[in-house]
Structures are given as C-alpha cells and as structure tokens.
Design an enzyme around this catalytic site. Structure first.
Site, PDB file in Angstrom:
ATOM      1  N   ASP A 102       3.365   0.591   3.737  1.00  0.00           N
ATOM      2  CA  ASP A 102       4.156   1.684   3.622  1.00  0.00           C
ATOM      3  C   ASP A 102       4.977   2.090   5.135  1.00  0.00           C
ATOM      4  O   ASP A 102       4.161   2.067   6.037  1.00  0.00           O
ATOM      5  CB  ASP A 102       3.817   2.998   3.120  1.00  0.00           C
ATOM      6  CG  ASP A 102       4.817   4.025   2.600  1.00  0.00           C
ATOM      7  OD1 ASP A 102       5.748   3.791   2.119  1.00  0.00           O
ATOM      8  OD2 ASP A 102       4.551   5.207   3.353  1.00  0.00           O
ATOM      9  N   ASP A 118       9.902   6.804  -4.389  1.00  0.00           N
ATOM     10  CA  ASP A 118      10.477   7.963  -3.818  1.00  0.00           C
ATOM     11  C   ASP A 118      11.484   8.418  -3.920  1.00  0.00           C
ATOM     12  O   ASP A 118      12.303   9.372  -3.401  1.00  0.00           O
ATOM     13  CB  ASP A 118      10.552   7.689  -2.038  1.00  0.00           C
ATOM     14  CG  ASP A 118       8.845   7.679  -1.698  1.00  0.00           C
ATOM     15  OD1 ASP A 118       8.159   8.555  -2.321  1.00  0.00           O
ATOM     16  OD2 ASP A 118       8.899   7.125  -0.786  1.00  0.00           O
ATOM     17  N   GLU A 121       7.697  -2.437   4.035  1.00  0.00           N
ATOM     18  CA  GLU A 121       8.870  -1.201   3.584  1.00  0.00           C
ATOM     19  C   GLU A 121       9.451  -1.044   4.816  1.00  0.00           C
ATOM     20  O   GLU A 121       8.988  -0.011   5.548  1.00  0.00           O
ATOM     21  CB  GLU A 121       7.691  -0.076   3.086  1.00  0.00           C
ATOM     22  CG  GLU A 121       8.883   1.039   2.550  1.00  0.00           C
ATOM     23  CD  GLU A 121       9.404   1.991   3.326  1.00  0.00           C
ATOM     24  OE1 GLU A 121      10.544   1.917   3.880  1.00  0.00           O
ATOM     25  OE2 GLU A 121       8.342   2.968   3.895  1.00  0.00           O
TER      26      GLU A 121
END
Length: 538
Positions: free
Chosen positions: A291, A393, A338
């Site tokens: 992430d 998200d 990401e």
C-alpha cells in the site's frame, strides 16, 4: 498469463458469529472461486485491528487477527463446547460487523479455549514460539501491558512500562505470564487456521493476494519496542508524522498520524526490519500488495504536534534500493505496487526499476476534472498491471455512479454503451477483463450491484468503515457463473492459459545457425497452414 479474481476481505465472509473467519465459509468461498474460474482472492491486512477497527492501523505488523479464529474449528478440536458460543448475540445487523460486540464477547470465549489448550498443548506449540520469537515475544508483552492499562495507547502507560527496556523483559514476562500465554496461544491458533486455509486455496488453484500497509500505527508494538526505526526522540516521542498535503479533496490535507521511518537507520542495518516484514508477508500470502508504494520514493510529513497538514515537507525514501537489497537476501517475490495518486517522474522510475505491476482503477478514468483520467480507462492499460473497477477505498460502482456530475454520467453511459443501470457493473467488467492487463480484480459488492452503504472504507472518515459483510447465500451461483462467462470470453480462465502454454511447448524452434539446411529431411509442416506434408515445396 491472464487472470481474474475477487476482492473480499476475511471479515466480510458470511458467518453465524458476527464476523468472517478462517473456517468453513472461507473454504466454501474458495470452492466457489474455483468452480467459476477465478484464480485470485484478494483480501485486506489480516493483522489485529486497533481503535477505529482499520486493518491498516494494527497493533502489530507481524501478528494475526484473533477475530478471524474460527470458533467451530476450536470446538471440533475440543477447545470449546458449542453451547459456549452458539447462543451469543453476535450482531445487531446480519450484514455488518459490530466490533463492540466482538471485543466484549469473543475474548472471554477465547480465554476458555486457551485454558484448555494450555492444559495439553500440541507438540508443535513450543516450536511455534521459538520460530516466531523475534516478533511474538514483544507482541504478547505489548498486548499484556495494554490489557493492564485498560487498552490505553502505550504513550499513556505508566513510566515503568511506557519505555521499552530489554533488560526488564524477563521480569515483565514473569509478572504478566498469564496474559502473555493467552496472546501467544491466540497467535498459534490464528496461524494454524490461516496456514490450513492458504494450503486449501492453493490446492484448489486459488492464490491469495494480501496487503502490506507501508506505515505502522503509532499505537503498535513496532513503534513501542523499536523506536529507533522511526523519527522519534530519546523519550520515544515522535518528531514527525505521516500526512497528505492539501489537495482538491481537502484544503487542510490529511493527518494520518503514523510515525515515519528513519530511513538512514534502515539503510545502515541493510533494511533488515523491512526485509523480515516482507518475508513474513510472503509466508502469509502468495502475492503481496504494498500500500502507498510511492512513499518509498518520497513521503509527506508534518511535525508531530501539527493541527493540520498544511505545513509539511516532502522527505526522501529509499527508492528501489530497498527492493534491490531484498532480492539479494530473499529472492524475487510476487509484489503489486499500489501506485495510485499523484505520481512524479521519480516515482514512475522507481516503479519501472522494480518491475512490479502497478494498479489501474477504472472509476478514475471518468473524472472530467482529472488531467490524467484517461490513463485509467481500459484501452490504455499496460500488460504489466493489476486493474480494478474500484478498490476497498473507492465507492461501489453504483454508489460511485450516483456521485458523478451529469456530464460524467453521460460519458459513462456512452463508454459502456448502455443506458440500463442494471448492466453498468457487467459492462464495466467486460471492459476491464477485456483490457490488456495481465490481472484484473472485481469487488464482491460490485458483483451484487450494491450501493454506497456497503462501501468498505471512506478515507478520512470514521464510524461505519470496515463493517460490511455478506449474508449467507448472497453471492449466488448465478452471479458467479456470469463472471465465469466473462472470464472465459476474455481469456482469463486457468484452462485457457494452460492450453496456450501447451500449444507453445509443442513447437520446436531452431536457430538457423545451429543446423545445416542439408540435414533437414522432411521437416514437419506447420499444421495451421498445411494439411499434407507432401504439399510443402522446397
């Protein structure tokens, strides 16, 4: 190799006990994926959650979440009796996790299981403690202190325990033995069940994609026991914290509050902690999604006492060097970067240098206000990427569509070539799976055409995040069989990839410098162009 999979966190699996677990419903989901040609299952971090219940704000970057331990499996092993947990009230709403109930109800039940476990521990328990000592000892001690301090953050503990002191470890272990044993056993039970689930998934042709958050929580054993890893002073107080600068979404920016890394220290240690962390994640998951990957190039930080994120600085990270060192120490790993958000040239170069696939989110491609929007439309995807309609998200497809301006809605309809709302999700999936991207992932909520109330996370908000879960039977076979149909049409079924590999292996290709033309006697004809070898003319 082209693949498709489904994003569904462990907590969102259906269950009679308030939250998804590592038990039979997880295996049932694996079976459903296998039946319908899906070879990937993406989940969120499985570490213990802290205040706010976010899997991205954990008490430990190495430990597993006790909420995911399956109670029926404990009963089958003799650690619980069914009537000790089957008649509890586990939720107010069947489609949402109630973390208050989880905290107040589940731990007393787990204590009964642990007591029976310790009365006759299995033979491999001591080996588990030894193999995981480098993180487990501090974690269980940290959780024991937290319990003794009524769950308060470690910065608010008494001076005796607030400052980590290796010289006091033996004394502390004796003083808090019962609580430490409890947490040790929970981790053993979690990893026993997790390893069984991962093996089951892999044996059924399903790989698990898991998440590694770039930052750790301030209230974590990592920050408490190893302050040298972060920008902290001699009293273990943070000097700088992670943030996001002001942008179009927030005039004040976002205060994340995580401690930021002391990268010069990490470099001096050969990035030992980071490499151990990534190695642990590769034992958990088949593929690791890191992430906020851009934070390894540069990251935004503000002073620890800042009231907002307006005044901060960009600081340099380790770049691709960390991953070069990692490759030398633990070999090549399957990693997804990401790389969403604002990307500079140096971030793009870091991604290119590592060779990791980045991410594309189709929802971003329809924002008329974004200059880079078109790179998120499927016809522009590179082969080496992982593509989504939306992620955890983002809003669901239907929630997202309703939030668009009328002009953007019109463009979506034109792009998808449909004005029928019932087909928005399937038309997006068709575009997605038909793209050049090697890997595509769809969210379970989008398969079911669910709205914003089922959104997994809305960044910057608290109160309703991380709660959504499937009801029993909700993700039905009709829905999954239609996904299988699209997966087949766009060449992403496992047997399609297998056939392609076999075809390629059937053809022997020679280098013309390796063989004399005169030595070739009646070469086999290309079966795709000639049916009779005699028709081949020299």
């Amino acid at each position: 190799m082209r693949k498709n999979g489904v994003l569904l966190h462990i907590s969102s699996l259906p269950s009679n006990y308030g939250i998804g677990t590592l038990g039979q419903t997880a295996k049932d989901f694996v079976d459903q994926l296998e039946r319908n040609g899906q070879t990937l299952w993406q989940i969120l971090p499985v570490c213990p959650t802290s205040f706010g219940d976010s899997p991205y704000a954990s008490y430990s970057t190495f430990a597993g979440n006790p909420y995911f331990i399956d109670l029926d499996m404990l009963a089958s092993e003799g650690y619980l009796y069914p009537d000790e947990f089957q008649y509890e009230k586990w939720y107010e709403e069947p489609g949402r996790v109630d973390y208050g109930i989880m905290y107040n109800t589940r731990y007393p039940i787990l204590k009964k299981a642990v007591a029976r476990f310790l009365a006759n521990p299995p033979k491999d328990y001591e080996k588990f403690l030894k193999d995981n000592k480098d993180w487990l000892e501090d974690y269980s001690l940290f959780m024991a202190f937290k319990d003794a301090n009524e769950g308060k953050p470690w910065q608010q503990w008494d001076e005796e325990y607030r400052v980590y002191d290796p010289k006091k470890i033996d004394k502390w272990k004796e003083e808090f033995k019962e609580s430490i044993d409890f947490n040790n056993v929970l981790q053993y039970l979690f990893f026993e069940q997790w390893n069984a689930l991962r093996k089951y998934a892999n044996d059924h042709g399903v790989e698990i994609i898991g998440d590694l958050p770039i930052y750790v929580a301030m209230d974590s054993v990592d920050a408490w026991s190893h302050p040298e890893l972060f920008m902290m002073d001699d009293d273990s107080k943070p000097q700088m914290i992670a943030a996001v600068p002001p942008d179009g979404f927030s005039a004040d920016g976002q205060l994340w509050g995580n401690p930021v890394y002391n990268w010069p220290y990490h470099k001096k240690t050969g990035y030992d902690w980071w490499i151990r962390r990534i190695e642990q994640m590769t034992k958990l998951y088949n593929i690791v999604r890191i992430d906020h990957f851009r934070g390894f190039d540069s990251f935004y930080a503000v002073k620890a006492d800042a009231k907002d994120a307006k005044k901060g600085i960009w600081m340099k990270g380790p770049g691709a060097e960390l991953f070069d060192v990692m490759r030398k120490k633990i070999g090549e790993q399957k990693i997804i970067a990401e790389d969403l958000g604002y990307l500079t040239k140096s971030v793009r170069k870091m991604l290119s240098d590592t060779g990791y696939p980045g991410m594309k989110v189709m929802e971003f491609g329809f924002d008329s206000k974004a200059d880079s929007g078109k790179e998120y439309l499927p016809y522009n995807y590179p082969q080496n990427c992982v593509a989504y309609a939306g992620t955890h998200d983002n809003d669901t497809i239907y929630g997202w569509f309703e939030s668009l301006s009328e002009g953007d809605k019109e463009y979506v309809r034109e792009y998808l070539d449909t004005w029928d709302p019932e087909w928005y999700n399937w038309r997006m999936f068709s575009q997605l799976l038909g793209s050049p991207a090697d890997t595509t992932i769809v969210m379970a909520q989008d398969l079911l055409r669910l709205g914003s109330d089922t959104r997994m996370n809305q960044p910057g908000s608290v109160g309703t995040n991380w709660q959504w879960r499937l009801k029993p039977g909700e993700l039905d076979e009709d829905t999954m069989s239609h996904l299988k149909y699209l997966t087949r049409v766009y060449g992403r079924l496992p047997e399609q990839n297998l056939e392609k590999e076999e075809e390629e292996e059937d053809i022997k290709v020679y280098d013309p410098t390796e063989i004399a033309i005169e030595a070739i006697i009646d070469p086999p004809a290309d079966p795709t162009s000639v049916t009779n070898p005699a028709e081949v003319k020299r």
